[in-house]
Design a protein around this motif. Structure first.
Motif, PDB file in Angstrom:
ATOM      1  N   GLN A  33      37.461  47.191  55.055  1.00 16.08           N
ATOM      2  CA  GLN A  33      37.229  45.750  55.075  1.00 16.08           C
ATOM      3  C   GLN A  33      36.053  45.601  53.858  1.00 16.08           C
ATOM      4  OE1 GLN A  33      38.503  43.173  56.608  1.00 16.08           O
ATOM      5  NE2 GLN A  33      39.971  44.597  57.506  1.00 16.08           N
ATOM      6  N   GLN A  34      35.050  46.397  53.545  1.00 14.61           N
ATOM      7  CA  GLN A  34      34.247  46.192  52.723  1.00 14.61           C
ATOM      8  C   GLN A  34      34.942  46.245  51.211  1.00 14.61           C
ATOM      9  OE1 GLN A  34      31.024  49.043  52.504  1.00 14.61           O
ATOM     10  NE2 GLN A  34      29.976  47.857  51.352  1.00 14.61           N
ATOM     11  N   LEU A  35      35.630  47.181  51.060  1.00 18.00           N
ATOM     12  CA  LEU A  35      36.632  47.263  49.902  1.00 18.00           C
ATOM     13  C   LEU A  35      37.429  46.236  49.578  1.00 18.00           C
ATOM     14  CD1 LEU A  35      37.191  49.240  47.365  1.00 18.00           C
ATOM     15  CD2 LEU A  35      39.348  49.986  49.108  1.00 18.00           C
ATOM     16  N   ALA A  92      36.272  39.195  46.124  1.00 22.54           N
ATOM     17  CA  ALA A  92      34.945  38.508  45.488  1.00 22.54           C
ATOM     18  C   ALA A  92      35.168  38.868  43.545  1.00 22.54           C
ATOM     19  CB  ALA A  92      33.698  39.182  45.606  1.00 22.54           C
ATOM     20  N   LYS A  93      35.902  39.812  43.426  1.00 14.70           N
ATOM     21  CA  LYS A  93      35.826  40.328  41.998  1.00 14.70           C
ATOM     22  C   LYS A  93      37.059  39.346  41.465  1.00 14.70           C
ATOM     23  CE  LYS A  93      37.070  44.032  39.154  1.00 14.70           C
ATOM     24  NZ  LYS A  93      37.500  45.628  39.102  1.00 14.70           N
ATOM     25  N   PHE A  94      38.063  38.950  42.215  1.00 14.71           N
ATOM     26  CA  PHE A  94      39.210  38.299  41.496  1.00 14.71           C
ATOM     27  C   PHE A  94      38.953  36.760  41.829  1.00 14.71           C
ATOM     28  CE2 PHE A  94      41.540  42.121  42.408  1.00 14.71           C
ATOM     29  CZ  PHE A  94      41.636  42.599  40.842  1.00 14.71           C
TER      30      PHE A  94
END
Length: 86
Positions: free
Chosen positions: A75-77, A83-85
């Motif tokens: 879930q963290q990944l 968040a990155k995209f």
């Protein structure tokens, strides 16, 4: 006078000794040591089995915890990718 018979042997057990150790123990020191030795071995075996049961329960609980931690990491990944995209 109280006599105790076991395996074809008869022992006299005085009343004071019967009160302290019970009616089951013969007067013969070797027989008493044999009973104590066997009892000690049985106690060690029971404690070993109980310890193994406790350890197996802890290991199974730890296995469940590993699965939960794996899900949290996944879930963290995924949240980091979102968040990155965005």
């Amino acid at each position: 006078m109280f006599t105790f018979s076991c395996f074809g042997n008869t022992w006299y057990i005085p009343k004071s000794l019967r009160i302290m150790i019970g009616d089951r123990y013969p007067k013969s020191p070797t027989r008493r040591l044999t009973i104590l030795y066997s009892s000690s071995l049985a106690l060690v075996a029971c404690l070993s089995i109980a310890g193994q049961v406790v350890i197996q329960r802890l290991l199974s609980q730890q296995q469940l915890d590993i699965q939960v931690v794996g899900n949290v990491e996944r879930q963290q990944l995924l949240s980091q990718r979102l968040a990155k995209f965005s």
